[in-house]
Every structure is written in structure tokens, then in C-alpha cells.
Scaffold this motif. Structure first.
Motif, PDB file in Angstrom:
ATOM      1  N   ALA A  90       0.827  -1.203   0.000  1.00 50.87           N
ATOM      2  CA  ALA A  90       0.000   0.000   0.000  1.00 50.87           C
ATOM      3  C   ALA A  90       0.865   1.259   0.000  1.00 50.87           C
ATOM      4  O   ALA A  90       0.520   2.255  -0.669  1.00 50.87           O
ATOM      5  CB  ALA A  90      -0.915   0.002   1.220  1.00 50.87           C
ATOM      6  N   GLU A  91       1.989   1.232   0.714  1.00 51.80           N
ATOM      7  CA  GLU A  91       2.912   2.381   0.696  1.00 51.80           C
ATOM      8  C   GLU A  91       3.414   2.636  -0.712  1.00 51.80           C
ATOM      9  O   GLU A  91       3.475   3.783  -1.176  1.00 51.80           O
ATOM     10  CB  GLU A  91       4.105   2.130   1.625  1.00 51.80           C
ATOM     11  N   PHE A  92       3.785   1.593  -1.432  1.00 51.95           N
ATOM     12  CA  PHE A  92       4.311   1.756  -2.786  1.00 51.95           C
ATOM     13  C   PHE A  92       3.226   2.243  -3.751  1.00 51.95           C
ATOM     14  O   PHE A  92       3.430   3.190  -4.518  1.00 51.95           O
ATOM     15  CB  PHE A  92       4.915   0.442  -3.276  1.00 51.95           C
ATOM     16  N   VAL A  93       2.068   1.602  -3.722  1.00 47.59           N
ATOM     17  CA  VAL A  93       0.985   1.957  -4.639  1.00 47.59           C
ATOM     18  C   VAL A  93       0.506   3.385  -4.377  1.00 47.59           C
ATOM     19  O   VAL A  93       0.202   4.135  -5.318  1.00 47.59           O
ATOM     20  CB  VAL A  93      -0.176   0.938  -4.531  1.00 47.59           C
ATOM     21  N   ALA A  94       0.480   3.795  -3.108  1.00 52.57           N
ATOM     22  CA  ALA A  94       0.045   5.153  -2.785  1.00 52.57           C
ATOM     23  C   ALA A  94       1.016   6.190  -3.356  1.00 52.57           C
ATOM     24  O   ALA A  94       0.591   7.232  -3.880  1.00 52.57           O
ATOM     25  CB  ALA A  94      -0.069   5.320  -1.278  1.00 52.57           C
ATOM     26  N   GLY A  95       2.305   5.933  -3.278  1.00 51.30           N
ATOM     27  CA  GLY A  95       3.286   6.870  -3.832  1.00 51.30           C
ATOM     28  C   GLY A  95       3.165   7.007  -5.328  1.00 51.30           C
ATOM     29  O   GLY A  95       3.152   8.116  -5.878  1.00 51.30           O
ATOM     30  N   GLY A  97       0.540   6.173  -7.202  1.00 50.22           N
ATOM     31  CA  GLY A  97      -0.781   6.725  -7.523  1.00 50.22           C
ATOM     32  C   GLY A  97      -0.851   8.221  -7.291  1.00 50.22           C
ATOM     33  O   GLY A  97      -1.427   8.965  -8.110  1.00 50.22           O
ATOM     34  N   ALA A  98      -0.282   8.696  -6.199  1.00 48.71           N
ATOM     35  CA  ALA A  98      -0.295  10.136  -5.923  1.00 48.71           C
ATOM     36  C   ALA A  98       0.495  10.886  -6.994  1.00 48.71           C
ATOM     37  O   ALA A  98       0.067  11.960  -7.469  1.00 48.71           O
ATOM     38  CB  ALA A  98       0.287  10.404  -4.540  1.00 48.71           C
ATOM     39  N   GLY A  99       1.647  10.336  -7.399  1.00 50.26           N
ATOM     40  CA  GLY A  99       2.419  10.985  -8.459  1.00 50.26           C
ATOM     41  C   GLY A  99       1.664  11.025  -9.771  1.00 50.26           C
ATOM     42  O   GLY A  99       1.692  12.028 -10.493  1.00 50.26           O
ATOM     43  N   TRP A 115       4.363  15.727 -20.164  1.00 46.81           N
ATOM     44  CA  TRP A 115       5.556  15.907 -19.349  1.00 46.81           C
ATOM     45  C   TRP A 115       5.276  15.959 -17.848  1.00 46.81           C
ATOM     46  O   TRP A 115       6.046  15.417 -17.053  1.00 46.81           O
ATOM     47  CB  TRP A 115       6.332  17.146 -19.793  1.00 46.81           C
ATOM     48  N   GLY A 116       4.232  16.587 -17.426  1.00 45.56           N
ATOM     49  CA  GLY A 116       3.885  16.636 -15.994  1.00 45.56           C
ATOM     50  C   GLY A 116       3.607  15.232 -15.450  1.00 45.56           C
ATOM     51  O   GLY A 116       4.037  14.856 -14.355  1.00 45.56           O
ATOM     52  N   MET A 117       2.882  14.452 -16.259  1.00 47.32           N
ATOM     53  CA  MET A 117       2.565  13.075 -15.867  1.00 47.32           C
ATOM     54  C   MET A 117       3.825  12.232 -15.762  1.00 47.32           C
ATOM     55  O   MET A 117       4.004  11.486 -14.799  1.00 47.32           O
ATOM     56  CB  MET A 117       1.598  12.472 -16.894  1.00 47.32           C
ATOM     57  N   ILE A 118       4.730  12.350 -16.732  1.00 44.15           N
ATOM     58  CA  ILE A 118       5.959  11.544 -16.727  1.00 44.15           C
ATOM     59  C   ILE A 118       6.831  11.895 -15.534  1.00 44.15           C
ATOM     60  O   ILE A 118       7.294  11.018 -14.798  1.00 44.15           O
ATOM     61  CB  ILE A 118       6.730  11.740 -18.054  1.00 44.15           C
ATOM     62  N   VAL A 119       7.055  13.195 -15.320  1.00 48.04           N
ATOM     63  CA  VAL A 119       7.952  13.633 -14.243  1.00 48.04           C
ATOM     64  C   VAL A 119       7.372  13.275 -12.869  1.00 48.04           C
ATOM     65  O   VAL A 119       8.066  12.701 -12.017  1.00 48.04           O
ATOM     66  CB  VAL A 119       8.234  15.150 -14.352  1.00 48.04           C
ATOM     67  N   MET A 122       7.406   9.521 -12.119  1.00 51.11           N
ATOM     68  CA  MET A 122       8.727   9.058 -11.691  1.00 51.11           C
ATOM     69  C   MET A 122       9.017   9.486 -10.253  1.00 51.11           C
ATOM     70  O   MET A 122       9.596   8.714  -9.476  1.00 51.11           O
ATOM     71  CB  MET A 122       9.800   9.572 -12.650  1.00 51.11           C
ATOM     72  N   LEU A 123       8.637  10.722  -9.896  1.00 48.87           N
ATOM     73  CA  LEU A 123       8.813  11.163  -8.514  1.00 48.87           C
ATOM     74  C   LEU A 123       7.947  10.338  -7.555  1.00 48.87           C
ATOM     75  O   LEU A 123       8.372  10.015  -6.443  1.00 48.87           O
ATOM     76  CB  LEU A 123       8.475  12.658  -8.374  1.00 48.87           C
ATOM     77  N   GLY A 124       6.743   9.988  -7.991  1.00 47.17           N
ATOM     78  CA  GLY A 124       5.868   9.137  -7.173  1.00 47.17           C
ATOM     79  C   GLY A 124       6.451   7.748  -6.985  1.00 47.17           C
ATOM     80  O   GLY A 124       6.354   7.152  -5.905  1.00 47.17           O
ATOM     81  N   PHE A 125       7.094   7.228  -8.032  1.00 48.41           N
ATOM     82  CA  PHE A 125       7.763   5.927  -7.932  1.00 48.41           C
ATOM     83  C   PHE A 125       8.890   5.999  -6.902  1.00 48.41           C
ATOM     84  O   PHE A 125       9.032   5.112  -6.047  1.00 48.41           O
ATOM     85  CB  PHE A 125       8.300   5.515  -9.306  1.00 48.41           C
ATOM     86  N   CYS A 126       9.699   7.048  -6.970  1.00 46.18           N
ATOM     87  CA  CYS A 126      10.794   7.223  -5.992  1.00 46.18           C
ATOM     88  C   CYS A 126      10.248   7.379  -4.583  1.00 46.18           C
ATOM     89  O   CYS A 126      10.796   6.833  -3.622  1.00 46.18           O
ATOM     90  CB  CYS A 126      11.648   8.423  -6.383  1.00 46.18           C
TER      91      CYS A 126
END
Length: 147
Positions: A90-95, A97-99, A115-119, A122-126
Motif C-alpha cells: 500500500a505504501e508503494f501503490v500510494a506513492g 498513484g499520488a504521483g 511531461w507533468g505526468m511523466i515527471v 517518476m517522482l511518485g515511484f521514488c
């Protein structure tokens, strides 16, 4: 045919008073005296020893079971492995998903598609990876140096 021994029931049948039995019964000593009383004493002592040993083993197993139940009921023992796995996922999916949501909203507002979605994805994945490591206890949650 075997002749009957004294006190026999019929021809060919040897009674127990013949001095031996085919089952390996050794209740008679060499003089013919019965040692059932001595054997009964040994049997009672043996049974008593076995009973006390079994009682000790049973007590040890009951104590081990009580310790296991106490460890299971201990609130400081932590969550179950299944609950821990659900929390980490859930911690991973939330990050992520929020990004993704913030990137999509940023693209809609600014018109900077994709571009906003891509950047922000990636920040949400991190951020999701960071949250999983922090929740798993591999990273400290504080940002200051440890004293």
C-alpha cells in the motif's frame, strides 16, 4: 501324539502346571517358585518412573505452549507477515498513484501533456520506494544526524 502330562485335560494338551509355557513367560525361577510378587514390585517401580518422566515432559510441553500463546498475544510482537506485506504494498501503490494523479492534474492545468505526468509519475515511484524502505525499517524516518 504327545501323551498327556499329569493333571492334563486330554490327550496331547499340556496344562500350565507342566513347568513351561510357549509364550516365553518367565514368571517361574529355577526352583519352580513363582516370582510374580517380585515382578509386580519391579513393574510398579518402573511404571512410577515412567509416569514421573512423562509428567515432566508434559509439563515442559505445556510451558512451551503457554510461551507460544503469550508470544502470539503480545502486542509488541508486531503485525503478522501478511499485514506487513499489505502495508508495504500500500505504501508503494500510494506513492505511485499520488504521483500519477498530481501529474495528470498538472498537465490539465498547465497544458503540458505528457511531461507533468511523466515527471511526477517518476517522482511518485521514488517516493513509493522511499516509503517502503522506511516502513520496512531499512531507513530512519528522521532527517537530522543521530546523536
Amino acid at each position: 501324539m504327545v501323551p498327556a502330562a499329569e493333571g492334563g485335560i486330554g490327550p496331547g494338551i499340556l496344562p500350565c502346571s507342566a513347568g513351561f509355557a510357549m509364550t516365553g513367560d518367565t514368571t517361574r525361577d529355577g526352583g519352580g517358585a513363582n516370582t510374580d510378587a517380585a515382578k509386580a514390585v519391579n513393574t510398579d517401580a518402573d511404571l512410577s518412573r515412567r509416569l514421573s518422566r512423562l509428567d515432566q515432559e508434559l509439563g515442559q510441553r505445556r510451558a512451551a505452549d503457554a510461551r507460544d500463546k503469550a508470544a502470539d498475544a503480545d502486542p509488541e510482537a508486531g503485525p503478522s507477515p501478511l499485514a506487513r506485506g499489505f502495508r508495504l504494498s500500500a505504501e508503494f501503490v500510494a506513492g505511485v498513484g499520488a504521483g500519477a494523479i498530481l501529474g495528470w492534474l498538472l498537465d490539465r492545468v498547465l497544458g503540458s501533456s505528457p511531461w507533468g505526468m511523466i515527471v511526477l509519475l517518476m517522482l511518485g515511484f521514488c517516493a513509493g520506494i522511499y516509503n517502503v524502505l522506511r516502513a520496512a525499517g531499512h531507513l530512519r524516518s528522521g532527517t537530522g544526524p543521530s546523536a
